[in-house]
Scaffold this motif. Structure first.
Motif, PDB file in Angstrom:
ATOM      1  N   ALA A  58       0.828  -1.201   0.000  1.00 23.80           N
ATOM      2  CA  ALA A  58       0.000   0.000   0.000  1.00 23.80           C
ATOM      3  C   ALA A  58       0.862   1.250   0.000  1.00 23.80           C
ATOM      4  O   ALA A  58       1.962   1.260   0.548  1.00 23.80           O
ATOM      5  CB  ALA A  58      -0.909   0.001   1.220  1.00 23.80           C
ATOM      6  N   LEU A  59       0.338   2.284  -0.596  1.00 24.91           N
ATOM      7  CA  LEU A  59       0.955   3.608  -0.547  1.00 24.91           C
ATOM      8  C   LEU A  59       0.366   4.306   0.672  1.00 24.91           C
ATOM      9  O   LEU A  59      -0.853   4.437   0.780  1.00 24.91           O
ATOM     10  CB  LEU A  59       0.627   4.369  -1.826  1.00 24.91           C
ATOM     11  CG  LEU A  59       1.147   5.792  -1.952  1.00 24.91           C
ATOM     12  CD1 LEU A  59       2.669   5.801  -2.002  1.00 24.91           C
ATOM     13  CD2 LEU A  59       0.589   6.455  -3.191  1.00 24.91           C
ATOM     14  N   VAL A  60       1.227   4.682   1.603  1.00 24.22           N
ATOM     15  CA  VAL A  60       0.744   5.285   2.849  1.00 24.22           C
ATOM     16  C   VAL A  60       1.344   6.677   3.049  1.00 24.22           C
ATOM     17  O   VAL A  60       2.434   6.972   2.566  1.00 24.22           O
ATOM     18  CB  VAL A  60       1.061   4.414   4.093  1.00 24.22           C
ATOM     19  CG1 VAL A  60       0.375   3.073   4.010  1.00 24.22           C
ATOM     20  CG2 VAL A  60       2.549   4.238   4.297  1.00 24.22           C
ATOM     21  N   ALA A  61       0.598   7.493   3.784  1.00 22.82           N
ATOM     22  CA  ALA A  61       1.086   8.804   4.221  1.00 22.82           C
ATOM     23  C   ALA A  61       0.930   8.824   5.730  1.00 22.82           C
ATOM     24  O   ALA A  61      -0.132   8.482   6.250  1.00 22.82           O
ATOM     25  CB  ALA A  61       0.268   9.918   3.580  1.00 22.82           C
ATOM     26  N   GLY A  62       2.001   9.177   6.436  1.00 25.52           N
ATOM     27  CA  GLY A  62       1.945   9.100   7.888  1.00 25.52           C
ATOM     28  C   GLY A  62       2.669  10.241   8.573  1.00 25.52           C
ATOM     29  O   GLY A  62       3.138  11.179   7.935  1.00 25.52           O
ATOM     30  N   ILE A  63       2.755  10.108   9.898  1.00 19.73           N
ATOM     31  CA  ILE A  63       3.375  11.146  10.723  1.00 19.73           C
ATOM     32  C   ILE A  63       4.765  10.700  11.149  1.00 19.73           C
ATOM     33  O   ILE A  63       4.913   9.702  11.850  1.00 19.73           O
ATOM     34  CB  ILE A  63       2.512  11.420  11.969  1.00 19.73           C
ATOM     35  CG1 ILE A  63       1.124  11.897  11.549  1.00 19.73           C
ATOM     36  CG2 ILE A  63       3.167  12.448  12.854  1.00 19.73           C
ATOM     37  CD1 ILE A  63       0.207  12.171  12.687  1.00 19.73           C
ATOM     38  N   ALA A  64       5.774  11.448  10.709  1.00 18.85           N
ATOM     39  CA  ALA A  64       7.160  11.163  11.098  1.00 18.85           C
ATOM     40  C   ALA A  64       7.459  11.769  12.461  1.00 18.85           C
ATOM     41  O   ALA A  64       8.120  11.162  13.290  1.00 18.85           O
ATOM     42  CB  ALA A  64       8.124  11.695  10.054  1.00 18.85           C
ATOM     43  N   THR A  65       6.985  12.997  12.698  1.00 15.20           N
ATOM     44  CA  THR A  65       7.164  13.666  13.980  1.00 15.20           C
ATOM     45  C   THR A  65       5.805  14.135  14.481  1.00 15.20           C
ATOM     46  O   THR A  65       5.128  14.904  13.799  1.00 15.20           O
ATOM     47  CB  THR A  65       8.095  14.886  13.839  1.00 15.20           C
ATOM     48  OG1 THR A  65       9.316  14.460  13.225  1.00 15.20           O
ATOM     49  CG2 THR A  65       8.404  15.491  15.195  1.00 15.20           C
ATOM     50  N   TYR A  66       5.423  13.654  15.650  1.00 15.56           N
ATOM     51  CA  TYR A  66       4.114  13.974  16.204  1.00 15.56           C
ATOM     52  C   TYR A  66       4.097  15.367  16.816  1.00 15.56           C
ATOM     53  O   TYR A  66       5.125  15.872  17.276  1.00 15.56           O
ATOM     54  CB  TYR A  66       3.742  12.954  17.292  1.00 15.56           C
ATOM     55  CG  TYR A  66       3.411  11.597  16.740  1.00 15.56           C
ATOM     56  CD1 TYR A  66       2.143  11.314  16.282  1.00 15.56           C
ATOM     57  CD2 TYR A  66       4.374  10.607  16.661  1.00 15.56           C
ATOM     58  CE1 TYR A  66       1.836  10.068  15.777  1.00 15.56           C
ATOM     59  CE2 TYR A  66       4.083   9.359  16.151  1.00 15.56           C
ATOM     60  CZ  TYR A  66       2.801   9.096  15.706  1.00 15.56           C
ATOM     61  OH  TYR A  66       2.499   7.870  15.189  1.00 15.56           O
ATOM     62  N   PRO A  67       2.919  16.003  16.854  1.00 18.37           N
ATOM     63  CA  PRO A  67       2.831  17.286  17.539  1.00 18.37           C
ATOM     64  C   PRO A  67       3.025  17.098  19.040  1.00 18.37           C
ATOM     65  O   PRO A  67       2.672  16.056  19.592  1.00 18.37           O
ATOM     66  CB  PRO A  67       1.409  17.765  17.231  1.00 18.37           C
ATOM     67  CG  PRO A  67       0.668  16.575  16.771  1.00 18.37           C
ATOM     68  CD  PRO A  67       1.664  15.609  16.244  1.00 18.37           C
ATOM     69  N   ARG A  68       3.619  18.097  19.698  1.00 18.09           N
ATOM     70  CA  ARG A  68       3.905  17.983  21.131  1.00 18.09           C
ATOM     71  C   ARG A  68       2.759  18.555  21.950  1.00 18.09           C
ATOM     72  O   ARG A  68       1.836  19.179  21.416  1.00 18.09           O
ATOM     73  CB  ARG A  68       5.217  18.698  21.421  1.00 18.09           C
ATOM     74  CG  ARG A  68       6.377  17.999  20.698  1.00 18.09           C
ATOM     75  CD  ARG A  68       7.654  18.795  20.739  1.00 18.09           C
ATOM     76  NE  ARG A  68       8.167  18.850  22.113  1.00 18.09           N
ATOM     77  CZ  ARG A  68       9.077  19.721  22.513  1.00 18.09           C
ATOM     78  NH1 ARG A  68       9.543  20.617  21.675  1.00 18.09           N
ATOM     79  NH2 ARG A  68       9.503  19.702  23.766  1.00 18.09           N
ATOM     80  N   LYS A  69       2.835  18.349  23.251  1.00 17.90           N
ATOM     81  CA  LYS A  69       1.764  18.776  24.141  1.00 17.90           C
ATOM     82  C   LYS A  69       1.682  20.307  24.190  1.00 17.90           C
ATOM     83  O   LYS A  69       2.694  20.989  24.308  1.00 17.90           O
ATOM     84  CB  LYS A  69       2.035  18.227  25.541  1.00 17.90           C
ATOM     85  CG  LYS A  69       0.873  18.362  26.483  1.00 17.90           C
ATOM     86  CD  LYS A  69       1.186  17.694  27.801  1.00 17.90           C
ATOM     87  CE  LYS A  69       0.021  17.797  28.747  1.00 17.90           C
ATOM     88  NZ  LYS A  69       0.313  17.148  30.031  1.00 17.90           N
ATOM     89  N   VAL A  70       0.472  20.824  24.089  1.00 20.59           N
ATOM     90  CA  VAL A  70       0.246  22.258  24.137  1.00 20.59           C
ATOM     91  C   VAL A  70      -0.638  22.575  25.333  1.00 20.59           C
ATOM     92  O   VAL A  70      -1.647  21.902  25.557  1.00 20.59           O
ATOM     93  CB  VAL A  70      -0.451  22.743  22.842  1.00 20.59           C
ATOM     94  CG1 VAL A  70      -0.822  24.210  22.931  1.00 20.59           C
ATOM     95  CG2 VAL A  70       0.436  22.490  21.644  1.00 20.59           C
ATOM     96  N   ILE A  71      -0.243  23.593  26.123  1.00 20.62           N
ATOM     97  CA  ILE A  71      -1.075  24.030  27.244  1.00 20.62           C
ATOM     98  C   ILE A  71      -1.405  25.511  27.117  1.00 20.62           C
ATOM     99  O   ILE A  71      -0.741  26.232  26.367  1.00 20.62           O
ATOM    100  CB  ILE A  71      -0.411  23.717  28.618  1.00 20.62           C
ATOM    101  CG1 ILE A  71       0.982  24.330  28.697  1.00 20.62           C
ATOM    102  CG2 ILE A  71      -0.353  22.229  28.876  1.00 20.62           C
ATOM    103  CD1 ILE A  71       1.666  24.136  30.038  1.00 20.62           C
ATOM    104  N   LYS A  72      -2.431  25.955  27.856  1.00 15.90           N
ATOM    105  CA  LYS A  72      -2.935  27.323  27.694  1.00 15.90           C
ATOM    106  C   LYS A  72      -1.905  28.397  28.014  1.00 15.90           C
ATOM    107  O   LYS A  72      -1.896  29.454  27.404  1.00 15.90           O
ATOM    108  CB  LYS A  72      -4.172  27.529  28.564  1.00 15.90           C
ATOM    109  CG  LYS A  72      -5.412  26.930  27.976  1.00 15.90           C
ATOM    110  CD  LYS A  72      -6.626  27.236  28.823  1.00 15.90           C
ATOM    111  CE  LYS A  72      -7.861  26.590  28.227  1.00 15.90           C
ATOM    112  NZ  LYS A  72      -9.014  26.735  29.080  1.00 15.90           N
ATOM    113  N   LYS A  73      -1.028  28.132  28.980  1.00 13.66           N
ATOM    114  CA  LYS A  73      -0.092  29.184  29.366  1.00 13.66           C
ATOM    115  C   LYS A  73       1.035  29.409  28.353  1.00 13.66           C
ATOM    116  O   LYS A  73       1.754  30.396  28.449  1.00 13.66           O
ATOM    117  CB  LYS A  73       0.475  28.934  30.765  1.00 13.66           C
ATOM    118  CG  LYS A  73       1.521  27.846  30.868  1.00 13.66           C
ATOM    119  CD  LYS A  73       2.077  27.785  32.276  1.00 13.66           C
ATOM    120  CE  LYS A  73       3.228  26.810  32.368  1.00 13.66           C
ATOM    121  NZ  LYS A  73       3.751  26.731  33.719  1.00 13.66           N
TER     122      LYS A  73
END
Length: 152
Positions: A58-73
């Motif tokens: 299969a031809l796939v598209a994926g995430i090499a680097t995930y987004p990091r945790k974001v907080i309100k401050k």
């Protein structure tokens, strides 16, 4: 009472009669290689293989680097930086992917095609488009599981 087990005929389990569950938009986890443990979405599947690759892939598209945790401050700039996603496009053997129960309703068929993997300039353009689509999806808060790193 004993029930006699009947041998399963090999004709019953031919690839043509098996259920096709690796369809486009299905989320899979890659098991081998550089992106092992990364989540990806099937863009196009080749159940019977092609002349170049004579196996199911299969031809796939994926995430090499995930987004990091974001907080309100965090500042807006920091939130933007931490919300970045790095994408990859790859052709993967069915043996090296594990399907999940999730689907990702993102239209990647127009941007990611089979000729993208051979041409470096087209691949770069497609990667930018996939990155944009993934980041957009992440910011709307949909498919939260897809954007979380596997803990193992």
């Amino acid at each position: 009472f004993f029930f006699r087990l009947l041998p399963v005929s090999a004709a019953l389990l031919t690839p043509s009669t098996m259920v096709k569950f690796l369809k486009s938009n299905k989320v899979v986890v890659l098991l081998n290689g550089r992106y092992a443990g990364r989540k990806a979405v099937i863009v196009k599947n080749f159940d019977d293989g092609t002349s170049g690759r004579q196996y199911g892939h299969a031809l796939v598209a994926g995430i090499a680097t995930y987004p990091r945790k974001v907080i309100k401050k965090h500042s807006v700039k920091k939130q933007e930086k931490r919300s970045k996603v790095k994408a990859f496009i790859k052709v993967v053997n069915y043996n090296h992917m594990m399907p999940t129960r999730y689907n990702l309703e993102v239209d990647l068929k127009s941007t990611v095609t089979t000729d993208v993997t051979e041409n470096p300039t087209k691949k770069e353009a497609a990667l930018q488009e996939v990155k944009k689509l993934f980041e957009e999806r992440f910011k709307t808060g949909k498919n939260r599981w897809f954007f979380t790193k596997l803990r193992f």
